[in-house]
Design a protein around this motif. Structure first.
Motif, PDB file in Angstrom:
ATOM      1  N   PHE A 281       8.553   5.507  11.159  1.00  0.00           N
ATOM      2  CA  PHE A 281       7.832   4.282  11.570  1.00  0.00           C
ATOM      3  C   PHE A 281       6.557   4.080  10.733  1.00  0.00           C
ATOM      4  O   PHE A 281       5.482   3.767  11.259  1.00  0.00           O
ATOM      5  N   TYR A 282       6.686   4.271   9.437  1.00  0.00           N
ATOM      6  CA  TYR A 282       5.569   3.989   8.528  1.00  0.00           C
ATOM      7  C   TYR A 282       5.690   2.539   8.065  1.00  0.00           C
ATOM      8  O   TYR A 282       6.762   2.104   7.628  1.00  0.00           O
ATOM      9  N   LEU A 283       4.573   1.813   8.144  1.00  0.00           N
ATOM     10  CA  LEU A 283       4.572   0.378   7.826  1.00  0.00           C
ATOM     11  C   LEU A 283       4.329   0.171   6.339  1.00  0.00           C
ATOM     12  O   LEU A 283       3.338   0.681   5.810  1.00  0.00           O
ATOM     13  N   ALA A 284       5.197  -0.589   5.692  1.00  0.00           N
ATOM     14  CA  ALA A 284       4.925  -0.959   4.294  1.00  0.00           C
ATOM     15  C   ALA A 284       3.800  -1.999   4.312  1.00  0.00           C
ATOM     16  O   ALA A 284       3.970  -3.064   4.915  1.00  0.00           O
ATOM     17  N   PRO A 285       2.660  -1.715   3.676  1.00  0.00           N
ATOM     18  CA  PRO A 285       1.604  -2.734   3.680  1.00  0.00           C
ATOM     19  C   PRO A 285       2.101  -4.006   2.984  1.00  0.00           C
ATOM     20  O   PRO A 285       2.855  -3.921   2.007  1.00  0.00           O
ATOM     21  N   PRO A 286       1.695  -5.196   3.495  1.00  0.00           N
ATOM     22  CA  PRO A 286       2.138  -6.441   2.847  1.00  0.00           C
ATOM     23  C   PRO A 286       1.876  -6.433   1.338  1.00  0.00           C
ATOM     24  O   PRO A 286       2.707  -6.890   0.555  1.00  0.00           O
ATOM     25  N   ALA A 287       0.725  -5.872   0.918  1.00  0.00           N
ATOM     26  CA  ALA A 287       0.397  -5.851  -0.522  1.00  0.00           C
ATOM     27  C   ALA A 287       1.437  -5.055  -1.303  1.00  0.00           C
ATOM     28  O   ALA A 287       1.753  -5.377  -2.456  1.00  0.00           O
ATOM     29  N   PHE A 288       1.998  -4.023  -0.695  1.00  0.00           N
ATOM     30  CA  PHE A 288       3.024  -3.210  -1.352  1.00  0.00           C
ATOM     31  C   PHE A 288       4.294  -4.040  -1.550  1.00  0.00           C
ATOM     32  O   PHE A 288       4.855  -4.094  -2.660  1.00  0.00           O
ATOM     33  N   LEU A 289       4.726  -4.717  -0.476  1.00  0.00           N
ATOM     34  CA  LEU A 289       5.945  -5.528  -0.578  1.00  0.00           C
ATOM     35  C   LEU A 289       5.742  -6.662  -1.585  1.00  0.00           C
ATOM     36  O   LEU A 289       6.663  -6.997  -2.354  1.00  0.00           O
ATOM     37  N   GLN A 290       4.523  -7.208  -1.628  1.00  0.00           N
ATOM     38  CA  GLN A 290       4.257  -8.285  -2.603  1.00  0.00           C
ATOM     39  C   GLN A 290       4.326  -7.737  -4.036  1.00  0.00           C
ATOM     40  O   GLN A 290       4.840  -8.394  -4.943  1.00  0.00           O
TER      41      GLN A 290
END
Ligand code: PLP
Length: 447
Positions: free
Chosen positions: A231-240
């Motif tokens: 349950f580690y969240l990919a930061p939005p900046a990472f996905l971008q």
């Protein structure tokens, strides 16, 4: 053999209608392969919304949802009514032989649901791993390239390509290789464990220099919140940034929404939090509320790369699954379950944060995190992120079950408790489950 018969006879002597958990467990151990592990030696008898009863009549609050399948709860009346109606007409024709409207309608719904301005198309299969297999097939057909890049800690299923893309060896890959080649893993960014977005992106650049040139990579596969991995969240900046890398090298960005999908994170799909338009999305689990159905939805020009006949399967997009999925999508909208996910997630996080501040538990609850109702707590020793409390986690799952709560562990180190409460659960049952968990953890740590 005779042992098996003894146990069956023992069952019969207890009362044919009600075998005990222990008797069924003994038969299961004789009859079912060891590799199919089960978390608890408890056998289900019936279930309703956020409650399950075992064969001995014991009741459990269900915070597991059959591993993220039951966002709309067990046997939601609208879902069962839709499946029963379908079953009264036909159960199977095979879409490739004689198609049916519900498959097309579901494709239209999923096309409208995946974010971004590009026209979308959909294909349906049956299992989560199959969706991943097909996404990679489609990406390879579109790019005419072999490579796949994925992330450590990611989980994408138990088929050959599913295992190859999965970034967790034990127990998923042990003894099953060799796996399909040209699959590479970069570290997933986890701030709690000191892996920054920059470090993860730098590792991708290193893979492009050391292992495979980006012009030979077909697909990048990523979960917007890692499920099995912890349950580690990919930061939005990472996905971008992944979006930018894929755009600059012509790589297909595959977002695996199998565990995050259908309201779990407070949006229909978790990728919506990042503003990124995916190329392909894999979906399953809560899509059909307990009926086996999975989907790949993506940009029409990519989805159409496969030759006619290259995609599909005998049971792919079963009419029962399509009927269930259409009812699930209606229910999520009608009952406002995305908003409900935020409320349930808030209740869980508030309670965990209070626990994490108590003198008894301050050193063992290392992290509380979540997006919507996809919430987890990471258990550690002496407050140290590098000392995972895997045994405590296991004991907590077992003690909770003994006290009437089904809750799951996850994480590459086995030290994360994840919460997958049906989004249809009322406040009282959420509080009931949280109280069982809080007391069990306190008793294990303090007692
Ligand atoms: N992808 C993700 C993100 C998952 O969480 C899972 C299962 O938990 C899978 C793929 C594979 O699912 P299955 O084993 O049901 O095929």
């Amino acid at each position: 053999m005779s042992e098996v018969r003894d146990v069956i006879e023992l069952d019969a002597s207890i009362g044919a209608a009600r075998p005990s958990n222990a008797a069924l467990q003994a038969r299961r151990q004789q009859a079912v392969a060891r590799g199919v592990a089960t978390m608890l030696p408890l056998f289900a008898e019936r279930a309703r919304n956020a409650e399950v009863w075992d064969v001995e009549g014991n009741r459990y609050v269900d915070f597991a949802s059959g591993i993220a399948v039951l966002n709309t709860g067990h046997l939601h009346p609208k879902v069962t009514a839709a499946v029963s109606e379908q079953l009264s007409r036909f159960s199977h024709t095979c879409f490739q032989v004689m198609p049916y409207e519900s498959y097309v309608r579901l494709a239209e719904r999923l096309n409208a649901l995946v974010p971004g301005p590009s026209a979308k198309k959909t294909m349906l299969v049956s299992t989560d791993a199959e969706a991943i297999e097909n996404a990679i097939k489609i990406a390879r057909a579109h790019t005419r390239r072999p490579g796949v890049l994925a992330f450590s800690g990611g989980f994408h299923g138990r088929t050959m390509m599913g295992m190859a893309v999965t970034g967790k060896v034990a127990p998923y890959k042990i003894g099953f290789g060799p796996f399909p080649g040209e699959v590479y893993h970069a570290p997933f960014p986890v701030a709690y464990h000191g892996v920054s977005v920059e470090a993860s992106i730098a590792a991708i650049e290193t893979i492009f220099r050391a292992d495979i040139e980006p012009a030979r990579v077909a697909a990048m596969v990523v979960e917007p919140v890692q499920g099995e991995g912890g349950f580690y969240l990919a930061p939005p900046a990472f996905l971008q940034q992944l979006r930018r890398i894929c755009d600059s090298h012509g790589i297909v960005l595959v977002i695996d929404e199998v565990q995050t999908g259908f309201g779990r994170t407070g949006r229909m799909l978790a990728i919506e939090h990042s503003g990124v338009e995916p190329d392909l999305v894999t979906m399953a689990k809560s899509l059909a509320g307990g009926f086996p159905l999975s989907a790949v939805t993506g940009k029409a020009e990519i989805m159409d790369a496969a030759e006619p006949g290259g995609l599909g399967g005998t049971y792919a997009g079963s009419p029962l699954g399509c009927a269930a999925a259409l009812a699930v999508l209606d229910t999520i909208e009608r009952e406002g379950l995305c908003a409900r996910a935020d409320v349930i997630g808030g209740m869980i996080k508030d309670r965990l944060n209070v626990l994490a501040r108590t003198p008894e538990l301050r050193q063992c609850i290392g992290d509380v995190r979540g997006l919507g109702a996809m919430v987890a707590m990471e258990l550690v020793e002496a407050g140290d992120p590098d000392r995972p409390a895997a045994s405590l986690t296991k004991e907590l799952v077992l003690l909770c079950a003994r006290r009437g709560l089904l809750v799951l562990a996850c994480g590459t180190r086995g030290n994360v408790i994840r919460f997958l409460v049906p989004l249809t659960a009322g406040d009282a049952i959420v509080e009931e489950g949280l109280s069982i968990l809080a007391q069990a953890l306190t008793d294990l740590v303090a007692g």
